[in-house]
Design an enzyme around this catalytic site. Structure first.
Site, mmCIF file in Angstrom:
data_model
loop_
_atom_site.group_PDB
_atom_site.id
_atom_site.type_symbol
_atom_site.label_atom_id
_atom_site.label_comp_id
_atom_site.label_asym_id
_atom_site.label_seq_id
_atom_site.Cartn_x
_atom_site.Cartn_y
_atom_site.Cartn_z
ATOM 1 N N LYS A 98 4.861 4.252 -1.983
ATOM 2 C CA LYS A 98 5.208 5.824 -1.936
ATOM 3 C C LYS A 98 6.582 6.074 -1.986
ATOM 4 C CE LYS A 98 -0.190 6.478 -1.868
ATOM 5 N NZ LYS A 98 -1.284 6.845 -1.323
ATOM 6 N N GLY A 138 0.831 -1.159 -0.298
ATOM 7 C CA GLY A 138 0.210 0.154 -0.240
ATOM 8 C C GLY A 138 0.495 0.756 -0.258
ATOM 9 N N SER A 139 -0.012 2.254 0.391
ATOM 10 C CA SER A 139 1.350 3.661 0.766
ATOM 11 C C SER A 139 2.460 3.768 0.699
ATOM 12 C CB SER A 139 0.038 4.763 1.292
ATOM 13 O OG SER A 139 -0.491 4.037 0.715
ATOM 14 N N THR A 140 2.791 2.553 1.752
ATOM 15 C CA THR A 140 4.297 2.885 2.991
ATOM 16 C C THR A 140 4.924 2.457 1.329
ATOM 17 O OG1 THR A 140 4.555 0.579 2.729
ATOM 18 C CG2 THR A 140 4.076 1.979 4.763
#
Length: 560
Positions: free
Chosen positions: A281, A277-279
């Site tokens: 980014k 997920g967003s980690t």
């Protein structure tokens, strides 16, 4: 003459029989006799101790006794079985069955507590014998249970570091051969051969017992608080890859490992994969900066949604069109912004940088059964893969892979090899090959530390703040893929995470917190960040890490 002939015939028959017995069958009968009167017993070596980095014992070998019997020498088998059970515990029927076997030697109980064995010895049960032995003990019970693993009844490592470093810890067994009578008593002047056992080596781990305890307590409480299925924590020194703590929930007691469910044995940070997920980014942003395509101050017009490969990408929270910098995209965890960053890299560029960050290979940690996540090569990408991979969908990693990738940002662009072995105490000095690779340049790493500090100062990671210290990190809220064979994501199932390090200007501690399937909330900034802060605050105090200098970020956007 008839009498003489008869006597001669008898002598020939007896002589022939003697020749058959002594010459033809002699070796076979001699071997059988030797087997009947000798006892060949393996002498177990003392298994090496396992210490934490400060010399605290994590696993030790304590003196024990193995009890055996010569069944033919036990006259009252039922009475002996009752006596054994009363002294050391257990089922009398099981002992009686062993005492009734048609064999010259049988183990009654192995690795029995010395005091209990001495109580039985005082009863002087005919036909029972006692062998000096040792048993594995984990004095802190559940502490570092998945890391340490456990050993079997024959002192062989079965999981964890007990298995990985079994060659060092186990030592070499000895051997005792002695002649005994039919009651198991030594024959005076009988042949005896003894080969001494060689004890195993002690090993010292990078684990810090106190940090490990705090990490386990904080993780267990977070899993309970958020009604989660499971959780994991890694605490690592990003400068050299030393793992200070690694915890997984559920836990187990290695002193009674047979009582635990199999899933409790798993070191989830090493053997479980998930969509990050967003980690991820933070890696996407680092890639475009390192490639010279954008800087932290570069601005982008971001609509509420974006089309990519036939898919519509949404934000986690609805918003209007905004103009945000690259720093804002990471700080506010924008999916649309991450897609725009990825489009500037292209498929080959994004894949190349993620490979540089180690997402296509195992970390090389000294632990059995490490797996790697899945980053498909670009020829396997769908039309929407470039977009979704930028914000952590369509790929998988282990928490340790993510920790290693993030260490490159904390460590001036260099990847490290995570490891548990600090040193051995013995003649042989063996350990993992510790290599460093450059993933990004030092200037990119420095810029990204500033960006990730803004995530905590101004963005979604505010709950990860540690008073007096500048924390850098990234939140993550990842959907879980379905496991029923149907494509897509499981409804209502998420992994909430926070990945970060401190102090931001000179990182000494890197921490990854994953909470699997929380039911009370789903966002990493709410569920995982407070646990990060709690563990990080203890680490800087325990390790006496100075606060460092504050880092300054770029301009902030209008993010939520």
């Amino acid at each position: 003459m008839w009498l003489l002939s008869l006597l001669l015939a008898m002598l020939v028959a007896v002589g022939g029989r003697l020749i058959y017995i002594q010459v033809v069958k002699g070796p076979e009968y001699a071997a059988a006799a030797t087997e009947q009167r000798t006892r060949d017993i393996t002498i177990s070596p003392e298994r090496g101790f396992i210490f934490d980095r400060e010399g605290e014992v994590l696993a030790e070998s304590m003196e024990a006794r193995t009890i055996y019997a010569v069944p033919d020498a036990v006259a009252d088998k039922a009475g002996a079985a009752e006596m054994i059970a009363s002294a050391i515990g257990g089922d009398p029927a099981s002992y009686e069955e062993k005492l009734s076997r048609d064999t010259g030697f049988v183990y009654i109980a192995r690795k029995v507590d010395v005091a209990l064995a001495d109580t039985l010895r005082e009863h002087e049960v005919e036909g029972l014998g006692f062998i000096e032995d040792s048993r594995r003990v984990y004095p802190s019970n559940e502490l570092a249970c998945q890391v340490l693993g456990f050993v079997g009844v024959d002192d062989e490592g079965l999981s964890g570091l007990e298995l990985y470093y079994d060659d060092l810890l186990a030592g070499t067994p000895g051997r005792l051969i002695a002649e005994r009578d039919n009651r198991g008593r030594p024959i005076p002047g009988g042949v005896t051969y003894e080969e001494e056992a060689v004890d195993g080596q002690d090993i010292v781990l990078t684990i810090d017992k106190d940090i490990q305890y705090q990490a386990q307590v904080a993780l267990a409480e977070a899993v309970e608080e958020w009604g989660a299925k499971a959780g994991s924590v890694i605490v690592m020194d990003p400068r050299n890859g030393e793992i200070l703590a690694m915890a997984s929930v559920p836990q187990f007691n290695p002193n009674r490992f047979s009582e635990a469910a199999g899933e409790a044995y798993r070191a989830r940070s090493i053997v479980d994969t998930y969509e990050p997920g967003s980690t991820i980014k933070s890696l996407t942003a680092a890639a475009v900066i390192d490639a010279g395509l954008h800087s932290p101050d570069s601005t982008f017009e971001l609509p509420p949604t974006i089309e990519a490969g036939g898919r519509t990408i949404h934000e986690s929270h609805e918003r209007e069109t905004v103009t945000w910098s690259l720093t804002d995209i990471v700080t506010q965890s924008s999916n649309v912004g991450a897609v725009k960053l990825g489009l500037t890299l292209g498929e080959d560029g994004l894949y190349d940088y993620f490979a540089r960050f180690g997402l296509t290979a195992v970390t090389g940690v000294d632990y059995p059964g490490e797996v790697k996540g899945w980053l498909p090569t670009t020829d396997q990408w769908s039309p929407s893969s470039l977009a979704t991979i930028t914000f952590g969908q369509g790929i998988s990693v282990t928490p340790l892979q993510l920790a290693r990738a993030l260490s490159a940002i904390a460590n001036d662009g260099y990847l490290v090899t995570p490891h548990f072995l600090k040193e051995t105490r013995g003649e042989v000095e063996e350990g993992p090959v510790l290599e460093t690779e450059r993933a990004i340049n030092a200037e990119t790493a420095e810029a990204m530390r500033v960006v990730l500090a803004d995530v905590v100062n101004e963005g979604t990671g505010a709950a990860a703040a540690v008073p007096g210290y500048q924390v850098a990190g990234k939140t993550g809220t990842a959907q879980k893929a379905r496991t029923d064979g149907v494509a897509g994501y499981a409804k209502g199932k998420y992994v909430a995470s926070f990945s970060g390090f401190l102090p931001a200007d000179d990182p000494r501690v890197l921490i990854i917190v994953n909470i699997d399937e929380p039911s009370e909330a789903i966002y990493g900034g709410t569920v995982a960040a407070p646990t990060f802060a709690r563990i990080a605050a203890y680490c800087v105090d325990h390790l006496k890490i100075p606060p460092g200098s504050p880092v300054t970020g770029a301009s902030q956007g209008d993010g939520q």
